[in-house]
Design an enzyme around this catalytic site. Structure first.
Site, short mmCIF file in Angstrom:
data_model
loop_
_atom_site.label_atom_id
_atom_site.label_comp_id
_atom_site.label_asym_id
_atom_site.label_seq_id
_atom_site.Cartn_x
_atom_site.Cartn_y
_atom_site.Cartn_z
N LYS A 1 0.82 -1.22 0.00
CA LYS A 1 0.00 0.00 0.00
C LYS A 1 0.85 1.26 0.00
CE LYS A 1 -4.39 -1.67 1.57
NZ LYS A 1 -5.58 -1.50 2.40
N LYS B 1 -4.02 -10.18 -6.15
CA LYS B 1 -5.31 -10.49 -5.53
C LYS B 1 -6.38 -9.48 -5.95
CE LYS B 1 -5.53 -7.92 -1.27
NZ LYS B 1 -6.37 -7.79 -0.11
N LYS C 1 -10.14 -4.02 -3.47
CA LYS C 1 -11.02 -2.84 -3.55
C LYS C 1 -10.30 -1.64 -4.12
CE LYS C 1 -13.16 -3.60 0.93
NZ LYS C 1 -12.08 -3.58 1.92
N1 AQP Z 1 -8.79 -11.19 -3.08
C1 AQP Z 1 -9.17 -11.70 -1.91
N2 AQP Z 1 -9.36 -13.03 -1.77
C2 AQP Z 1 -9.76 -13.56 -0.59
N3 AQP Z 1 -10.00 -12.81 0.51
C3 AQP Z 1 -9.82 -11.48 0.42
N4 AQP Z 1 -9.96 -10.48 1.30
C4 AQP Z 1 -9.66 -9.30 0.70
N5 AQP Z 1 -9.32 -9.50 -0.57
C5 AQP Z 1 -9.41 -10.85 -0.78
C6 AQP Z 1 -10.40 -10.66 2.67
O1 AQP Z 1 -11.53 -9.83 2.88
C7 AQP Z 1 -11.55 -9.40 4.24
C8 AQP Z 1 -11.79 -7.93 4.31
O2 AQP Z 1 -10.76 -7.22 3.68
P1 AQP Z 1 -10.47 -5.72 4.10
O3 AQP Z 1 -11.62 -4.88 3.85
O4 AQP Z 1 -9.96 -5.69 5.48
O5 AQP Z 1 -9.32 -5.23 3.20
P2 AQP Z 1 -8.25 -5.90 2.37
O6 AQP Z 1 -7.82 -7.22 2.83
O7 AQP Z 1 -7.16 -4.93 2.31
O8 AQP Z 1 -9.13 -6.07 1.07
P3 AQP Z 1 -9.07 -5.36 -0.27
O9 AQP Z 1 -10.32 -5.62 -0.94
O10 AQP Z 1 -7.85 -5.76 -1.00
O11 AQP Z 1 -9.01 -3.84 0.07
P4 AQP Z 1 -7.85 -2.82 -0.20
O12 AQP Z 1 -7.77 -2.73 -1.68
O13 AQP Z 1 -8.34 -1.58 0.46
O14 AQP Z 1 -6.61 -3.38 0.38
C9 AQP Z 1 -10.22 -9.85 4.86
O15 AQP Z 1 -10.44 -11.01 5.63
C10 AQP Z 1 -9.37 -10.16 3.67
O16 AQP Z 1 -8.42 -11.17 3.95
#
Ligand code: AQP
Length: 328
Positions: free
Chosen positions: A113, A196, A199
């Site tokens: 990030k 992966k 968001k």
């Molecule tokens: N691609 C993924 N596959 C499986 N699990 C995923 N998680 C996120 N992306 C994947 C799981 O979703 C939960 C919530 O995630 P979060 O909102 O805490 O943020 P994150 O992990 O940082 O998810 P994002 O979507 O990738 O957001 P950004 O882009 O903001 O970093 C967690 O349990 C995560 O493991």
């Protein structure tokens, strides 16, 4: 015998996508009968990158409604907003004092990030994200944390900090365990199977939002990258189609082998059509349920639940403050 407790959360940032659902929320729904379940909307985590205040408020409510529409039953599970329970930030501060800089410097999520906008503009809050996450988990004597694979490194830190605190100040925290669902622990981007689904991806073609219209879902699946060759096979050297089969499998309940057999001799076009139908079989009723939820009722539920979990959090903080040596 009392049930073991699980805790997990999603950040109210960006669009909740099928990776969040398959990697985390779907497992919570499956686990909520077996465990005493607490699911948080982690807005304190969301502000570790820039946020628009109105958007944050709107997204917080949106994530709560996603939990409910996805099948989190408010009679069985407690959903609440992190910033409404001040003990999260309080415990994070204390855990900061037993966390090494080098432990946080190793964190992959911070590296990824902070690279996006350059290390110079990364905030201390982003660096400290894993400590706040440890506080979230440890505050509730959580035994199991169901998450996607990207969060396992953070859970390892929570385990280390629990053990460290217990050793130094006496038994206080339960040492939690992560819980992964192997097939969907890492849903990959539709536009790039090497990364992966996320968001914060630069292209909306990376993910399917749970709130995308059926037309957009269809378009995104049509545009999803595939591997060379035209047959539907499941193997590590064909990561794009493997990812699509994993998504198909998780939504349909069919095994990858069954899906491969079903599409033998057929091309990507037919496979993608089947995948779209399968995803929409979940998304359409999900969105109907989502639209039926009334904002005021959800806000009230969240406030009530924050009061409920506050009493657990406060008890734990009283114990922590006493052990650390604060005058009480
Ligand atoms: N691609 C993924 N596959 C499986 N699990 C995923 N998680 C996120 N992306 C994947 C799981 O979703 C939960 C919530 O995630 P979060 O909102 O805490 O943020 P994150 O992990 O940082 O998810 P994002 O979507 O990738 O957001 P950004 O882009 O903001 O970093 C967690 O349990 C995560 O493991």
């Amino acid at each position: 015998m009392s049930k073991k407790r699980i805790f997990s959360g999603v950040q109210p940032s960006g669009d909740v996508h099928i990776g969040n659902y398959l990697g985390a929320i779907k497992n919570w729904v499956d686990l909520q009968d077996e465990f005493e379940s607490i699911f948080c909307i982690v807005d304190l985590h969301a502000i570790t990158v820039s946020q628009d205040p109105e958007e944050l408020r709107r997204k917080t409510l949106e994530v709560a409604k996603v939990y409910l529409a996805a099948g989190i039953d408010p009679k069985k599970s407690t959903i609440y907003v992190q910033s409404q329970v001040s003990e999260h930030a309080e415990l994070a501060w204390i855990l900061n004092t037993i966390t090494g800089m080098s432990e946080l410097e190793k964190m992959t999520q911070f590296k990824d990030k902070s690279q996006k906008d350059g290390l110079e503009s990364a905030r201390v809050g982003l660096f400290d994200y894993p400590v706040l996450m440890a506080a979230d988990i440890l505050l509730y004597d959580t035994e199991v944390v169901p998450v996607g694979e990207d969060q396992m490194q953070h859970i390892e830190l929570a385990r280390t900090l629990a053990r460290r605190f217990n050793k130094r100040f006496g038994d206080t925290f339960v040492v939690p365990k992560g819980h992964l669902k192997k097939e969907t622990m890492r849903v990959m981007g539709l536009d790039d199977p090497a990364k992966k689904m996320s968001k914060s991806a630069t292209s909306e073609m990376n993910y399917i939002s749970l709130l995308d219209s059926p037309e957009i879902v269809e378009k995104k699946i049509k545009r999803a990258v595939t591997d060379s060759g035209s047959d539907i096979t499941y193997s590590d050297d064909r990561p794009a189609i493997q990812n699509l089969i994993n998504i198909y499998s998780s939504f349909s309940g069919k095994s990858p082998e069954e899906i491969v057999a079903e599409y033998e001799g057929k091309g990507f076009g037919e496979f993608k059509k089947g995948l779209t139908e399968t995803v929409l079989e979940f998304i359409i009723p999900f969105q109907e349920k989502y639209s039926s939820l009334k904002d005021e009722e959800v806000i009230e539920l969240l406030l009530e639940n924050a009061k409920k979990v506050s009493s657990i959090a406060k008890n734990k903080m009283d114990e922590v403050k006493n052990k650390v040596g604060f005058l009480q």
